[in-house]
Design a protein around this motif. Structure first.
Motif, PDB file in Angstrom:
ATOM      1  N   GLU A 164       0.548  -1.744   0.150  1.00  0.00           N
ATOM      2  CA  GLU A 164       0.019   0.121  -0.167  1.00  0.00           C
ATOM      3  C   GLU A 164       0.493   1.146  -0.229  1.00  0.00           C
ATOM      4  N   LYS A 165       0.377   2.082  -0.907  1.00  0.00           N
ATOM      5  CA  LYS A 165       1.441   3.312  -1.700  1.00  0.00           C
ATOM      6  C   LYS A 165       0.956   4.102  -0.256  1.00  0.00           C
ATOM      7  N   LEU A 166       1.961   5.059   0.339  1.00  0.00           N
ATOM      8  CA  LEU A 166       1.148   5.936   1.720  1.00  0.00           C
ATOM      9  C   LEU A 166       1.913   6.993   1.492  1.00  0.00           C
ATOM     10  N   GLU A 167       0.554   8.492   2.090  1.00  0.00           N
ATOM     11  CA  GLU A 167       1.943   9.697   1.485  1.00  0.00           C
ATOM     12  C   GLU A 167       2.282   9.289   2.629  1.00  0.00           C
ATOM     13  N   ASN A 168       3.927  10.573   2.794  1.00  0.00           N
ATOM     14  CA  ASN A 168       4.561  10.564   3.911  1.00  0.00           C
ATOM     15  C   ASN A 168       3.851  11.964   4.583  1.00  0.00           C
ATOM     16  N   ILE A 169       4.332  12.526   5.882  1.00  0.00           N
ATOM     17  CA  ILE A 169       4.181  13.571   6.501  1.00  0.00           C
ATOM     18  C   ILE A 169       4.992  14.473   6.496  1.00  0.00           C
ATOM     19  N   ASP A 170       5.162  16.245   6.477  1.00  0.00           N
ATOM     20  CA  ASP A 170       5.769  16.544   7.019  1.00  0.00           C
ATOM     21  C   ASP A 170       5.888  17.324   8.520  1.00  0.00           C
ATOM     22  N   LEU A 171       6.270  16.495   9.603  1.00  0.00           N
ATOM     23  CA  LEU A 171       6.138  16.630  10.784  1.00  0.00           C
ATOM     24  C   LEU A 171       6.359  18.244  11.263  1.00  0.00           C
ATOM     25  N   ILE A 172       7.259  19.093  11.058  1.00  0.00           N
ATOM     26  CA  ILE A 172       6.925  20.204  12.335  1.00  0.00           C
ATOM     27  C   ILE A 172       5.725  20.777  11.256  1.00  0.00           C
ATOM     28  N   SER A 173       5.608  20.892   9.950  1.00  0.00           N
ATOM     29  CA  SER A 173       4.251  21.198   9.344  1.00  0.00           C
ATOM     30  C   SER A 173       2.959  20.456  10.154  1.00  0.00           C
ATOM     31  N   GLU A 174       2.831  19.384  10.520  1.00  0.00           N
ATOM     32  CA  GLU A 174       1.297  19.006  11.269  1.00  0.00           C
ATOM     33  C   GLU A 174       1.266  19.234  12.240  1.00  0.00           C
ATOM     34  N   LEU A 175       2.471  20.408  13.153  1.00  0.00           N
ATOM     35  CA  LEU A 175       2.709  20.415  14.320  1.00  0.00           C
ATOM     36  C   LEU A 175       2.027  21.204  14.187  1.00  0.00           C
ATOM     37  N   GLN A 176       2.926  22.792  13.347  1.00  0.00           N
ATOM     38  CA  GLN A 176       2.064  23.740  13.147  1.00  0.00           C
ATOM     39  C   GLN A 176       0.919  24.065  13.130  1.00  0.00           C
ATOM     40  N   LYS A 177       0.240  22.542  12.306  1.00  0.00           N
ATOM     41  CA  LYS A 177      -1.342  23.491  11.851  1.00  0.00           C
ATOM     42  C   LYS A 177      -2.393  22.361  12.206  1.00  0.00           C
ATOM     43  N   ILE A 178      -1.844  21.877  13.930  1.00  0.00           N
ATOM     44  CA  ILE A 178      -3.184  20.730  14.819  1.00  0.00           C
ATOM     45  C   ILE A 178      -4.057  21.696  15.465  1.00  0.00           C
ATOM     46  N   GLU A 179      -4.611  21.796  15.107  1.00  0.00           N
ATOM     47  CA  GLU A 179      -6.186  22.532  15.981  1.00  0.00           C
ATOM     48  C   GLU A 179      -6.381  22.608  16.842  1.00  0.00           C
ATOM     49  N   ASP A 180      -6.442  24.058  18.028  1.00  0.00           N
ATOM     50  CA  ASP A 180      -6.700  23.455  19.552  1.00  0.00           C
ATOM     51  C   ASP A 180      -8.518  23.603  19.470  1.00  0.00           C
ATOM     52  N   SER A 181      -9.037  22.553  18.960  1.00  0.00           N
ATOM     53  CA  SER A 181     -10.735  22.004  19.153  1.00  0.00           C
ATOM     54  C   SER A 181     -11.277  21.708  20.537  1.00  0.00           C
ATOM     55  N   TYR A 182      -9.746  21.763  20.913  1.00  0.00           N
ATOM     56  CA  TYR A 182     -10.255  21.408  22.456  1.00  0.00           C
ATOM     57  C   TYR A 182      -9.161  21.726  23.329  1.00  0.00           C
ATOM     58  N   TYR A 183      -9.753  22.451  24.831  1.00  0.00           N
ATOM     59  CA  TYR A 183      -8.793  23.654  25.814  1.00  0.00           C
ATOM     60  C   TYR A 183      -8.894  22.621  26.884  1.00  0.00           C
ATOM     61  N   LEU A 184      -7.712  22.677  27.660  1.00  0.00           N
ATOM     62  CA  LEU A 184      -7.853  22.138  29.248  1.00  0.00           C
ATOM     63  C   LEU A 184      -6.604  23.526  29.426  1.00  0.00           C
TER      64      LEU A 184
END
Length: 279
Positions: A197-217
């Protein structure tokens, strides 16, 4: 054959670089490890024993670790308060790959050149998959594996600050139902097996930067909630429960016990816990 350096060396270089490139925070493990390193020593009020050990200040009555724990609990609480708001959890499973350089290698036909390969263990993957599902968008659960063949190249990239750029990242959720992952370089894509199965990789830093904080504690609740999620997902793992039983006397100290939960989780799984924070 395995790449020519130890997994711990790669992990150490990777963590140092991640700390400098992104808004991450490594939880206060050193303070805790120092305390429980002391915990592994003997506690005794026997003056004859201390005299035999040449302890110079007698009489000596020993120190109650529960008293120390109360002070440490308060100190950890102050430390957590000083951290900028936590945005998400990053859970990293490091993998030391094999470097496949012979045309008779099993997956060679899919790459037609040298490639890297690491195993995905069923029990390990099952735990990561459950944790990923439990956290949802409050965590990024990934495998990190170097596209680096030898120690000379690893050290050179460490000096240049390019370890992350030469690492291959896969979300754990993408590797369900697979036993192997293969890749030729950091970016582009991977091919996972048993059924290819061909799987696209991720850019770690970009992935961290775009995580939405829809949940707050607030930070304290975040730490406690994280350890509770981990403990719930590890409840059927005997080795985890056996190690946690050793720390049962510290359960009244919520922050210490939470960090101990994450410490034991790492000992059992090898997964590094990192906090993604606002700056």
């Amino acid at each position: 054959m395995k790449v020519g350096f130890e997994e711990k060396t790669y992990e150490s270089y990777f963590n140092n670089e991640l700390d400098s490139k992104s808004s991450v925070y490594f939880p206060p493990g050193q303070v805790l490890e120092g305390f429980f390193g002391f915990d592994s020593a003997s506690y005794s009020k026997n003056s004859d024993l201390w005299e035999k050990l040449n302890y110079p200040f007698l009489p000596f009555s020993g120190v109650n670790l529960l008293d120390i724990a109360r002070d440490l609990e308060a100190e950890i609480g102050h430390l957590i308060d000083k951290i900028p708001n936590i945005k998400s959890n990053l859970l990293i499973q490091y993998k030391r790959p094999e470097y496949m350089e012979k045309p008779n290698s099993k997956e060679w036909q899919y790459w037609q050149k040298e490639y890297y390969r690491y195993q995905i263990y069923l029990k390990q993957q099952s735990i990561l998959s459950k944790i990923d599902k439990s956290f949802g968008n409050r965590a990024l659960v990934i495998y990190a594996s170097p596209a680096i063949n030898n120690i000379e190249e690893l050290v050179s990239l460490k000096i240049k600050g390019e370890i992350i750029d030469n690492s291959n990242f896969k979300k754990a959720s993408d590797l369900n139902n697979h036993s192997l992952n293969t890749y030729t370089c950091a970016g582009n894509y991977s091919i996972a097996f048993s059924e290819p199965e061909k799987l696209e990789n991720i850019d770690l830093i970009s992935e961290l930067q775009k995580i939405e904080d829809s949940y707050y504690l607030d930070n304290k609740k975040w730490i406690l909630n994280t350890s509770e999620v981990i403990a719930k997902n590890m409840k059927n793992v005997k080795s985890f429960n056996d190690l946690m039983d050793e720390y049962i006397k510290f359960k009244e100290f919520s922050f210490i016990y939470s960090l101990l939960t994450m410490k034991v989780f790492r000992e059992i799984t090898g997964v590094q816990w990192v906090l993604n924070i606002h700056t």
